[in-house]
Write an enzyme that holds these catalytic residues in place. Structure first.
Site: not given
Length: 420
Positions: A58-59, A147, A272, A299, A303
């Site tokens: 969630f940044r 992670d 990734n 995942d 961005h």
């Protein structure tokens, strides 16, 4: 005030769901409504339990241009997810008790859905200093993960596993040996064709083989994040046959895409671990169907356009997934006739609840939290990133026609998303 959702389909039968005080009071053919009850007509809709995603980003805080707790949880609700676990790679990293406590409070304040917090295995995610696992567990950490980074030293991982096992916790692991990864960005099978550096699956499998031995020595509950290779599936299968406490997840992109589908330098195909071969993808599907792989996790990695601009060689890893996972799983597994809806939902509800002991999440049973999703499984629609609730629009699935449209999502009986 009680709610009754009537005329919904559950397991092929027309049913009703009674909600009282945020819990499911009953599931059955029909119920008499109490005076004052709110009646919700679910005609034409299928009811499933709220989905659970044990791997999202969630940044927030620190990277809110990509996503916030609010926009991430809006995306979760729109995708049918009522419980999510967020990774600790925000700024500051969730590696201290005070930081964790602040984050848990922020998740509760800003989240539309149930947002559980994962804490770091080591300080700053990249050092060899194991965090205070016991104190973080006491403060509310749902699991432990670095992670985005593999734990490079076996000694560090052994120390961490002992600490996690001592408090009955669970470790969810990104497998990546930095030396073997060597700056790669695509599977070696695509490397020459695309003119891009290769990232060998050995980077994943060698750490997995090491960690299985450490699990054998410590008894630590160990969860493999985003499995990508055929050999990893086989290692997990053998470990499970031995009775080791290992679970695993696979992402929709590793199930439904492979390196042969990358037609050019399209940055929406960079993640990734990278997309691997068709043989790897088939092994992942087989592993999910036979129970070697326990669950599906998105995942979700939002961005900005700038992050994903340029070339696969140097843009950010990751794609969004909260709003595409359910329709993709429905289309590829259920609509195709490969499995029934109950089986598909188990990968996105029952298995993650059991694997991570998420007792606050509901399974559409009397007494459970009223975490409920209503689906339209008849109407086809196209995946359209411009309609996403997430700030991130980075997906390789844009334009795909799918079924399994989320119409309404309830968390503890409260409506948090409605398509209408």
């Amino acid at each position: 005030m009680d709610k009754i959702i009537k005329n919904v389909i559950i397991d092929g039968q027309k049913s009703a769901i009674v909600i009282s005080d945020g819990k499911i009071a009953g599931v059955g053919r029909a119920f008499a409504a109490k005076p004052g009850s709110e009646i919700i007509d679910g005609k034409g809709m299928t009811a499933i339990p709220g989905l659970v995603d044990v791997h999202v980003h969630f940044r927030d805080p620190g990277l809110t241009e990509k996503e916030t707790i609010r926009t991430g949880s809006e995306a979760a609700a729109a995708g049918g997810f009522t419980t999510v676990l967020t990774m600790p790679n925000v700024l500051p990293v969730i590696d201290q008790v005070a930081t964790l406590e602040k984050q848990v409070a922020l998740n509760k304040e800003k989240g539309l859905v149930k947002v559980g917090q994962i804490a770091a295995i080591t300080d700053e995610l990249t050092t060899d200093r194991v965090t205070d696992i016991a104190a973080l567990k006491q403060a509310g950490a749902k699991a432990f993960s670095n992670d985005g980074h593999g734990v490079q030293e076996a000694k560090t991982m052994l120390e961490a596993m002992k600490a996690v096992a001592a408090v009955g916790g669970i470790m969810t692991v990104h497998l990546e040996d930095n030396g073997l990864a060597d700056g790669g960005v695509v599977d070696p099978a695509a490397s020459e064709r695309l003119g891009l550096p290769g990232l060998t699956a050995l980077s994943e499998t060698t750490q997995l083989a090491r960690d299985i031995e450490l699990v054998r020595a410590t008894g630590c509950r160990y969860h493999v994040a985003h499995v990508s290779s055929q050999q990893s599936v086989e290692l997990i299968r053998q470990a499970k046959k031995e009775g080791l406490p290992i679970t695993a997840e696979v992402s929709p992109h590793h199930l439904f895409l492979d390196e042969s589908m990358i037609q050019g330098d399209d940055t929406n195909f960079k993640m990734n671990p990278p997309l691997r071969t068709k043989e790897d993808r088939y092994a992942l599907i087989a592993g999910l169907l036979d129970g070697t792989i326990d669950m599906i996790a998105s995942d979700h990695a939002p961005h900005t356009e700038e992050d994903k601009a340029g070339s696969i060689a140097d843009c950010a890893f990751g794609i969004v997934g909260l709003e595409t996972t359910l329709p993709l799983v429905y289309e590829r597994f259920v609509a195709s006739g490969l499995v029934d809806l109950k089986t598909a939902v188990s990968w996105l509800n029952k298995k993650p609840i059991e694997g991570f002991a998420l007792n606050e999440a509901g399974q559409l049973r009397a007494g459970d939290a009223a975490d409920i999703v209503l689906l339209d499984v008849e109407q086809a629609f196209q995946i359209n990133p411009e309609s996403f609730h997430s700030k991130g629009k980075n997906t390789p699935f844009a334009g795909e026609e799918v079924h399994g449209l989320v119409m309404k999502t309830f968390v503890d009986g409260q409506l948090v998303f409605s398509k209408e």
